[in-house]
Design a protein around this motif. Structure first.
Motif, PDB file in Angstrom:
ATOM      1  N   THR A  86       0.839  -1.210   0.000  1.00 17.20           N
ATOM      2  CA  THR A  86       0.000   0.000   0.000  1.00 17.20           C
ATOM      3  C   THR A  86       0.867   1.249   0.000  1.00 17.20           C
ATOM      4  O   THR A  86       0.581   2.218  -0.716  1.00 17.20           O
ATOM      5  CB  THR A  86      -0.961  -0.016   1.211  1.00 17.20           C
ATOM      6  N   SER A  87       1.935   1.254   0.780  1.00 20.72           N
ATOM      7  CA  SER A  87       2.858   2.386   0.796  1.00 20.72           C
ATOM      8  C   SER A  87       3.479   2.586  -0.583  1.00 20.72           C
ATOM      9  O   SER A  87       3.601   3.724  -1.061  1.00 20.72           O
ATOM     10  CB  SER A  87       3.958   2.143   1.843  1.00 20.72           C
ATOM     11  N   TRP A  88       3.853   1.490  -1.223  1.00 21.79           N
ATOM     12  CA  TRP A  88       4.401   1.543  -2.583  1.00 21.79           C
ATOM     13  C   TRP A  88       3.382   2.144  -3.543  1.00 21.79           C
ATOM     14  O   TRP A  88       3.688   3.058  -4.307  1.00 21.79           O
ATOM     15  CB  TRP A  88       4.794   0.130  -2.991  1.00 21.79           C
ATOM     16  N   LYS A  89       2.152   1.661  -3.497  1.00 16.34           N
ATOM     17  CA  LYS A  89       1.094   2.135  -4.398  1.00 16.34           C
ATOM     18  C   LYS A  89       0.801   3.621  -4.198  1.00 16.34           C
ATOM     19  O   LYS A  89       0.672   4.376  -5.157  1.00 16.34           O
ATOM     20  CB  LYS A  89      -0.176   1.309  -4.173  1.00 16.34           C
ATOM     21  N   ARG A  90       0.721   4.045  -2.936  1.00 18.09           N
ATOM     22  CA  ARG A  90       0.387   5.444  -2.627  1.00 18.09           C
ATOM     23  C   ARG A  90       1.588   6.388  -2.735  1.00 18.09           C
ATOM     24  O   ARG A  90       1.411   7.601  -2.727  1.00 18.09           O
ATOM     25  CB  ARG A  90      -0.169   5.543  -1.215  1.00 18.09           C
ATOM     26  N   LYS A  91       2.808   5.814  -2.747  1.00 17.31           N
ATOM     27  CA  LYS A  91       4.040   6.605  -2.711  1.00 17.31           C
ATOM     28  C   LYS A  91       4.085   7.483  -1.466  1.00 17.31           C
ATOM     29  O   LYS A  91       4.555   8.616  -1.486  1.00 17.31           O
ATOM     30  CB  LYS A  91       4.207   7.473  -3.969  1.00 17.31           C
ATOM     31  N   LYS A  92       3.583   6.934  -0.369  1.00 16.72           N
ATOM     32  CA  LYS A  92       3.528   7.673   0.890  1.00 16.72           C
ATOM     33  C   LYS A  92       3.876   6.753   2.047  1.00 16.72           C
ATOM     34  O   LYS A  92       3.585   5.556   2.023  1.00 16.72           O
ATOM     35  CB  LYS A  92       2.125   8.238   1.132  1.00 16.72           C
ATOM     36  N   ALA A  93       4.459   7.354   3.071  1.00 15.25           N
ATOM     37  CA  ALA A  93       4.765   6.611   4.297  1.00 15.25           C
ATOM     38  C   ALA A  93       3.471   6.272   5.017  1.00 15.25           C
ATOM     39  O   ALA A  93       2.482   7.009   4.941  1.00 15.25           O
ATOM     40  CB  ALA A  93       5.664   7.448   5.198  1.00 15.25           C
ATOM     41  N   ILE A  94       3.487   5.147   5.706  1.00 11.22           N
ATOM     42  CA  ILE A  94       2.326   4.715   6.483  1.00 11.22           C
ATOM     43  C   ILE A  94       2.804   4.319   7.877  1.00 11.22           C
ATOM     44  O   ILE A  94       3.755   3.545   8.017  1.00 11.22           O
ATOM     45  CB  ILE A  94       1.620   3.511   5.826  1.00 11.22           C
ATOM     46  N   ILE A  95       2.121   4.855   8.875  1.00 11.31           N
ATOM     47  CA  ILE A  95       2.348   4.454  10.259  1.00 11.31           C
ATOM     48  C   ILE A  95       1.106   3.700  10.699  1.00 11.31           C
ATOM     49  O   ILE A  95      -0.004   4.228  10.613  1.00 11.31           O
ATOM     50  CB  ILE A  95       2.584   5.670  11.177  1.00 11.31           C
ATOM     51  N   VAL A  96       1.295   2.468  11.167  1.00  4.91           N
ATOM     52  CA  VAL A  96       0.179   1.640  11.622  1.00  4.91           C
ATOM     53  C   VAL A  96       0.351   1.397  13.113  1.00  4.91           C
ATOM     54  O   VAL A  96       1.313   0.744  13.533  1.00  4.91           O
ATOM     55  CB  VAL A  96       0.127   0.301  10.852  1.00  4.91           C
ATOM     56  N   LYS A  97      -0.557   1.943  13.894  1.00  2.00           N
ATOM     57  CA  LYS A  97      -0.469   1.823  15.353  1.00  2.00           C
ATOM     58  C   LYS A  97      -0.830   0.413  15.836  1.00  2.00           C
ATOM     59  O   LYS A  97      -0.307  -0.053  16.831  1.00  2.00           O
ATOM     60  CB  LYS A  97      -1.350   2.867  16.018  1.00  2.00           C
ATOM     61  N   ASP A  98      -1.744  -0.269  15.108  1.00  2.00           N
ATOM     62  CA  ASP A  98      -2.147  -1.634  15.440  1.00  2.00           C
ATOM     63  C   ASP A  98      -2.334  -2.394  14.129  1.00  2.00           C
ATOM     64  O   ASP A  98      -3.315  -2.170  13.415  1.00  2.00           O
ATOM     65  CB  ASP A  98      -3.438  -1.629  16.252  1.00  2.00           C
ATOM     66  N   VAL A  99      -1.392  -3.282  13.806  1.00  2.00           N
ATOM     67  CA  VAL A  99      -1.442  -3.973  12.515  1.00  2.00           C
ATOM     68  C   VAL A  99      -2.693  -4.830  12.363  1.00  2.00           C
ATOM     69  O   VAL A  99      -3.142  -5.073  11.240  1.00  2.00           O
ATOM     70  CB  VAL A  99      -0.176  -4.832  12.265  1.00  2.00           C
ATOM     71  N   ASN A 100      -3.285  -5.256  13.469  1.00  2.00           N
ATOM     72  CA  ASN A 100      -4.499  -6.066  13.389  1.00  2.00           C
ATOM     73  C   ASN A 100      -5.704  -5.264  12.914  1.00  2.00           C
ATOM     74  O   ASN A 100      -6.720  -5.853  12.551  1.00  2.00           O
ATOM     75  CB  ASN A 100      -4.795  -6.738  14.735  1.00  2.00           C
ATOM     76  N   LYS A 101      -5.582  -3.955  12.907  1.00  2.00           N
ATOM     77  CA  LYS A 101      -6.675  -3.099  12.442  1.00  2.00           C
ATOM     78  C   LYS A 101      -6.435  -2.565  11.037  1.00  2.00           C
ATOM     79  O   LYS A 101      -7.233  -1.792  10.526  1.00  2.00           O
ATOM     80  CB  LYS A 101      -6.884  -1.940  13.430  1.00  2.00           C
ATOM     81  N   PHE A 102      -5.325  -2.952  10.408  1.00  2.00           N
ATOM     82  CA  PHE A 102      -5.027  -2.502   9.047  1.00  2.00           C
ATOM     83  C   PHE A 102      -5.630  -3.503   8.069  1.00  2.00           C
ATOM     84  O   PHE A 102      -5.234  -4.677   8.065  1.00  2.00           O
ATOM     85  CB  PHE A 102      -3.517  -2.389   8.815  1.00  2.00           C
ATOM     86  N   PRO A 103      -6.593  -3.062   7.235  1.00  2.00           N
ATOM     87  CA  PRO A 103      -7.229  -3.990   6.288  1.00  2.00           C
ATOM     88  C   PRO A 103      -6.198  -4.620   5.338  1.00  2.00           C
ATOM     89  O   PRO A 103      -5.418  -3.920   4.714  1.00  2.00           O
ATOM     90  CB  PRO A 103      -8.199  -3.096   5.504  1.00  2.00           C
ATOM     91  N   GLY A 104      -6.190  -5.937   5.292  1.00  2.00           N
ATOM     92  CA  GLY A 104      -5.283  -6.636   4.389  1.00  2.00           C
ATOM     93  C   GLY A 104      -3.860  -6.770   4.891  1.00  2.00           C
ATOM     94  O   GLY A 104      -2.965  -7.108   4.121  1.00  2.00           O
ATOM     95  N   HIS A 105      -3.644  -6.515   6.178  1.00  2.00           N
ATOM     96  CA  HIS A 105      -2.290  -6.638   6.726  1.00  2.00           C
ATOM     97  C   HIS A 105      -1.740  -8.038   6.455  1.00  2.00           C
ATOM     98  O   HIS A 105      -2.442  -9.032   6.613  1.00  2.00           O
ATOM     99  CB  HIS A 105      -2.290  -6.368   8.236  1.00  2.00           C
ATOM    100  N   ILE A 106      -0.491  -8.105   6.022  1.00  2.00           N
ATOM    101  CA  ILE A 106       0.183  -9.375   5.794  1.00  2.00           C
ATOM    102  C   ILE A 106       1.028  -9.657   7.020  1.00  2.00           C
ATOM    103  O   ILE A 106       1.981  -8.930   7.310  1.00  2.00           O
ATOM    104  CB  ILE A 106       1.057  -9.322   4.520  1.00  2.00           C
TER     105      ILE A 106
END
Length: 161
Positions: A86-106
């Motif tokens: 997702t960061s690659w696609k958006r060309k933007k940094a992403i901070i995820v406070k809880d990975v279990n709440k990120f849709p599609g987290h690998i």
């Protein structure tokens, strides 16, 4: 000959400022990408005792695992998938406070609780890689990490041109 890194400081900001100075010194004469990135990642990883610290390179429609510190990791991540894709696609940094709440987290590791991913762009503004850091702690990353990790990445941009 190896250059030893000793990071002093009590606050996150102080640690980052000292780390960046040390990284500049460590990489000043390095011309090999793998060697440089390996030491760069090790310095970050062991300064903050992160769970996982690594680089994924853009190769076709995938991010492919590069140098890293930590437990075994996913070797390929599709474009637009997970935090890294997702960061690659958006060309933007992403901070995820809880990975279990990120849709599609690998979940490469069940121990990962929070994550920061920063795309690395070349001079043509194309993403060539992403810096990915995972923590066992919830909400471990913030704007301070983002600011200083972007600053630290300037020391390795020479490897991506």
């Amino acid at each position: 000959m190896a250059k030893e890194i000793t990071i002093i400081g009590t606050t996150k900001k102080e640690k980052y400022e000292n780390l960046i100075s040390q990284i500049k010194h460590l990489l000043s004469d390095e011309t090999d990408m793998i060697s440089g990135l390996s030491n760069f990642l090790s310095a970050i990883h062991f300064t903050f005792n992160f769970l996982w610290t690594g680089i994924y390179f853009v190769k076709g429609d995938f991010l492919v695992l590069g140098p890293f510190q930590g437990p075994v990791a996913c070797s390929r991540i599709p474009y637009g998938k997970g935090v890294c894709g997702t960061s690659w696609k958006r060309k933007k940094a992403i901070i995820v406070k809880d990975v279990n709440k990120f849709p599609g987290h690998i979940a490469c590791s069940s121990k990962s609780r929070s994550e920061i991913v920063i795309p690395i762009l070349n001079s043509k503004k194309s993403v060539t890689a992403v810096l990915d850091i995972d923590s066992e702690k919830l909400s471990n990353f913030d704007r301070i990490d983002l600011h200083y990790l972007k600053k630290a990445l300037k020391s390795v941009l020479k490897f991506f041109e």
